[in-house]
Design an enzyme around this catalytic site. Structure first.
Site: not given
Length: 293
Positions: A102, A207, A132
Site C-alpha cells: 500500500h 508502514s 501487503d
C-alpha cells in the site's frame, strides 16, 4: 437489526495532501462500511493527511535535503510528478528495498532517502497485495547494508521488539523514530495467521518499516494499527497499542519467490542487545520513501 461491521485497522501510510489532520468523520453507526477483504484483511481506511498550518511543514518525511533553484515541492520539478504519500522501507538485498504494497501502490516512481541523506529513485518490482508487500529496485546508488532475518528460534509472545521508521512525516522528527514493545499475539486481526500483533507504538508513515527482535534481526514488517476511533464508536472503549506486522517467514517466502535469497541469522541469548543498539543496526539500512504521481 443488521449486525454492525466496522473496519477496524488502518494502513500506516502518511500523505502530504488534505487541509486537516483528522482522518474525517466516521460513518454513522447505522451504515455498514465495505466488508473485509478475503483472508481477514480489512479494507484500507485511507491515508492520514499532514496538517498544513504554519507551525508544521507539509512535506512528507519531514525536511528533505535542500532543493536546487527552480525545483518544485517534494523534490519534483515544476509540472512534474509530486509526492503524494510517504512510508518506510529497508534493504533486503543489494539495491533492493522491501516495503508495504500500500506504500508503493499506483506510484509512478518512488523516491528514496537513505541514512546518509542521499536521494535515489526506485521502481516497483514484485508485489503481493494479499500479504501487503512490495519489492523495489533502487537506481543510481547504494541504499545501505542488508538487514538479516531471524532464522530461529520461533518467536514467542512477550518477546521484546523494536520498530524503526518515519512516522507522521512533516509533524515529528525528520529523522527516523524508534519505538519498543512486545509480541502481543501470534496472529493478527481476525486471527490472520500471516501477521503478529505487537504493542510497540506505530503511526502513519511507519508502514513498510522493519520490526526487529533484540538480536537486531528482522522478524516482521510493520503494516497497520487498530483504528481506535472506530472501536471506540462501536464499544465505547479506546484500545491501546494494538498494532500489526507481517510475519518474517511470510516476508522470507515472498523474497524467495522473487529470486531474492534473504540473509538469515539465529537470535541467541548471548547476542541480545538493548533497544539503542538495535536501532544502530537498523539505522543505516532503513530508508524514507516518497510515492510520486
Amino acid at each position: 437489526m443488521r449486525k454492525l461491521v466496522l473496519p477496524v485497522a488502518i494502513c500506516l501510510i502518511a500523505t502530504g495532501l488534505g487541509p486537516a489532520w483528522s482522518q474525517g468523520k466516521p460513518p454513522p453507526l447505522g451504515v455498514n462500511p465495505a466488508p473485509a477483504e478475503p483472508g481477514g484483511k480489512p479494507p484500507p481506511l485511507g491515508a492520514s493527511p499532514v496538517p498544513s498550518g504554519p507551525a508544521v511543514a507539509a512535506v512528507p518525511g519531514g525536511k528533505p535535503p535542500p532543493l536546487p533553484p527552480g525545483s518544485g515541492p517534494f523534490g519534483a520539478s515544476p509540472g512534474g510528478p509530486r509526492a503524494v504519500s510517504s512510508g518506510t522501507g529497508f534493504v533486503v538485498a543489494p539495491s533492493r528495498i522491501l516495503t508495504n504494497y500500500h506504500v508503493a501502490r499506483q506510484c509512478s516512481e518512488m523516491r528514496v532517502r537513505t541514512s546518509t541523506g542521499a536521494e535515489l529513485t526506485a521502481r516497483v518490482g514484485a508485489t503481493d497485495e494479499q500479504r501487503d508487500l512490495a519489492l523495489l529496485t533502487v537506481q543510481g546508488g547504494d541504499p545501505g547494508p542488508v538487514l538479516s532475518f531471524r532464522s530461529g528460534p520461533e518467536l514467542r509472545r512477550g518477546e521484546g521488539v523494536v520498530t524503526y521508521g518515519f512516522p507522521l512525516a512533516g509533524l515529528l522528527s525528520s529523522g527516523p523514530t524508534l519505538t519498543t514493545g512486545e509480541i502481543s499475539a501470534l496472529a493478527g486481526l481476525r486471527d490472520n495467521q500471516t501477521q503478529f500483533q505487537i504493542s510497540a507504538p506505530v503511526q502513519p508513515g511507519n508502514s513498510g518499516g522493519p520490526l526487529l527482535d533484540l538480536g537486531g534481526n528482522v522478524v516482521g514488517v510493520v503494516v497497520s494499527k487498530l483504528n481506535a476511533q472506530r472501536i471506540a464508536q462501536s464499544t465505547g472503549d479506546i484500545p491501546q497499542n494494538v498494532n500489526f506486522a507481517v510475519k518474517g517467514n511470510e516476508v522470507v517466502d515472498f523474497l524467495r519467490r522473487n529470486s531474492i535469497q534473504p540473509r538469515l541469522a539465529p537470535t541467541t541469548g548471548s547476542a541480545l542487545r538493548n533497544a539503542a543498539e538495535v536501532g544502530e543496526v537498523a539505522h543505516p539500512s532503513t530508508v524514507f520513501l516518497r510515492c510520486m504521481r
